[in-house]
Design an enzyme around this catalytic site. Sequence first.
Site, short mmCIF file in Angstrom:
data_model
loop_
_atom_site.label_atom_id
_atom_site.label_comp_id
_atom_site.label_asym_id
_atom_site.label_seq_id
_atom_site.Cartn_x
_atom_site.Cartn_y
_atom_site.Cartn_z
N HIS A 1 0.85 -1.20 0.00
CA HIS A 1 0.00 0.00 0.00
C HIS A 1 0.88 1.24 0.00
O HIS A 1 1.25 1.77 1.06
CB HIS A 1 -0.93 0.00 1.22
CG HIS A 1 -1.97 1.07 1.19
ND1 HIS A 1 -3.33 0.80 1.12
CD2 HIS A 1 -1.87 2.42 1.19
CE1 HIS A 1 -4.01 1.94 1.10
NE2 HIS A 1 -3.14 2.94 1.15
N HIS B 1 1.27 4.94 -2.52
CA HIS B 1 0.77 5.70 -3.66
C HIS B 1 1.93 6.28 -4.45
O HIS B 1 2.78 6.99 -3.90
CB HIS B 1 -0.14 6.83 -3.17
CG HIS B 1 -1.40 6.34 -2.55
ND1 HIS B 1 -2.51 6.03 -3.29
CD2 HIS B 1 -1.72 6.09 -1.26
CE1 HIS B 1 -3.47 5.61 -2.48
NE2 HIS B 1 -3.01 5.64 -1.24
N ASP C 1 1.99 8.67 -6.62
CA ASP C 1 2.01 10.13 -6.63
C ASP C 1 2.23 10.72 -5.24
O ASP C 1 2.32 11.94 -5.09
CB ASP C 1 0.75 10.71 -7.28
CG ASP C 1 -0.52 10.05 -6.81
OD1 ASP C 1 -0.44 9.16 -5.95
OD2 ASP C 1 -1.61 10.43 -7.29
N GLY D 1 -10.42 7.54 -1.61
CA GLY D 1 -11.15 8.79 -1.49
C GLY D 1 -11.94 8.91 -0.22
O GLY D 1 -11.75 8.16 0.74
N HIS E 1 -9.88 1.21 -0.09
CA HIS E 1 -9.63 2.04 1.09
C HIS E 1 -10.90 2.04 1.93
O HIS E 1 -11.95 2.51 1.47
CB HIS E 1 -9.32 3.48 0.68
CG HIS E 1 -7.92 3.72 0.22
ND1 HIS E 1 -7.42 3.21 -0.95
CD2 HIS E 1 -6.91 4.43 0.79
CE1 HIS E 1 -6.16 3.61 -1.10
NE2 HIS E 1 -5.82 4.35 -0.05
N GLU F 1 -10.26 3.67 7.28
CA GLU F 1 -9.09 4.48 7.64
C GLU F 1 -9.53 5.54 8.64
O GLU F 1 -9.05 5.60 9.77
CB GLU F 1 -8.47 5.13 6.42
CG GLU F 1 -7.24 5.97 6.77
CD GLU F 1 -6.64 6.68 5.57
OE1 GLU F 1 -5.52 7.20 5.72
OE2 GLU F 1 -7.26 6.71 4.49
N HIS G 1 -5.98 0.01 5.01
CA HIS G 1 -6.02 0.53 6.38
C HIS G 1 -6.92 -0.37 7.25
O HIS G 1 -6.43 -1.22 7.96
CB HIS G 1 -6.46 1.99 6.43
CG HIS G 1 -5.61 2.89 5.60
ND1 HIS G 1 -4.36 3.32 6.01
CD2 HIS G 1 -5.80 3.43 4.37
CE1 HIS G 1 -3.83 4.09 5.08
NE2 HIS G 1 -4.68 4.17 4.06
N ASP H 1 2.34 4.30 2.58
CA ASP H 1 1.22 5.12 2.12
C ASP H 1 1.68 6.26 1.21
O ASP H 1 1.59 6.15 -0.01
CB ASP H 1 0.43 5.65 3.31
CG ASP H 1 -1.02 5.95 2.98
OD1 ASP H 1 -1.45 5.66 1.87
OD2 ASP H 1 -1.73 6.47 3.86
N ASP H 2 2.12 7.38 1.78
CA ASP H 2 2.55 8.55 1.00
C ASP H 2 3.88 9.08 1.56
O ASP H 2 3.92 10.10 2.25
CB ASP H 2 1.50 9.65 1.05
CG ASP H 2 0.22 9.26 0.34
OD1 ASP H 2 0.17 9.40 -0.90
OD2 ASP H 2 -0.72 8.80 1.02
#
Length: 390
Positions: free
Chosen positions: A46, A48, A50, A215, A244, A247, A268, A326-327
């Site tokens: 998991h 992302h 971007d 989202g 998702h 979360e 999550h 995640d990010d």
Amino acid sequence: MLIMVRRAASGLGSPALCSVRISKLSAMAQSSPEQQVFNKPKVELHVHLDGAIRVQTILDVARRRGISLPATTAQQMKERIILQEPETLTGFLEKFDEYMHVVAGDREAIQRIAYEFVEDKAKEGVVYVEARYSPHLLSNCKVEPIPWNQKEGNLCPDEVVRLVNKGLSEGERAFQIKARSILCCMRHMPSWSQEVVELCKKYQNEGVVGIDLAGDESLNCEANPDHRKAYEEAVRCGIHRTVHAGEVGPASVVREAVEVLKAERVGHGYGTLGDPDLYRELLAQDMHFEVCPFSSKLTGACNPDFTKHPVITFMRDKANYSLNTDDPLIFNSTLNLDYFLAHKHMGFTEEEFKRLNIKSAKSCFLPEKEKNELLSRLYEAYGMIESTPF
């Protein structure tokens, strides 16, 4: 967590204290040797694409494209992009606004970030990774609305997928790890979902291994038949599915993901613990939870006290879960930081790290032959035999 998830920052204590604590934790992400609490091959499911771009790449692409940025050095850009304390939805979204318009719509940039992503994961000891992204959010034509206030160009979602596939493939060859991708539907844009599943079908033999729904969890799937239709098509065509859910949303969103969208994994999933019956059901099904410890602190998804994180319950119950970043761009983190936090604050042992990575490999979206090869690689690296009961 991708761009449109609702954030809650309540109950997190003094913002100043949170900022200091999280800044210190972010500094750990620089991966000094003593922080390598699990220096063995890892699986990440998991993350992302971007949300994992190098800051220097953003600067380079902006310079090449003649895009003016409010910062001229990597350190200045980091200060604008990186979250230093838990944020609201609006504050979190502003971080993507800082840089997404730079890379979106640019062929060279998209292929580059995919290639560099693989290199960065290889440095973290990851041997298999699934990167997820919305092809529409990287496009500037054949998408409505065109994201990031871009002018209409000539890069459509289909070509975005081909460019990412090419970058990941080149990274695989260069850095000797395996990388695949998951295409994201967005809860707030159900009109994109049918094209997403069609792209999954088109490229399922060229690097795309699954579909995701990311989202704002407050947007009910039941109210968006296009999402359900896309997932029904994914089931029909054998496209792997993750969602998702749970979360920042309640257990009902997780139940919807599993029962309505037929998710095979839950992104999550912390909210599952709010419904003991559902949690027992998912444990019995060996449902996989894609857990992101450091992310959940900065997003307000969980209690900011790591000793009370839901993953501790997953660990004690021998649930099926993975640890993920995640990010990492926005959190200034690496996978090593998440492992360090799990070890220091949550009581994770090397044996648990081995177990969760074996479970992660078994829950990945690779074809069976490649999955078995990945498992064999882990068993060998961990000094285990394949019959070890997990």
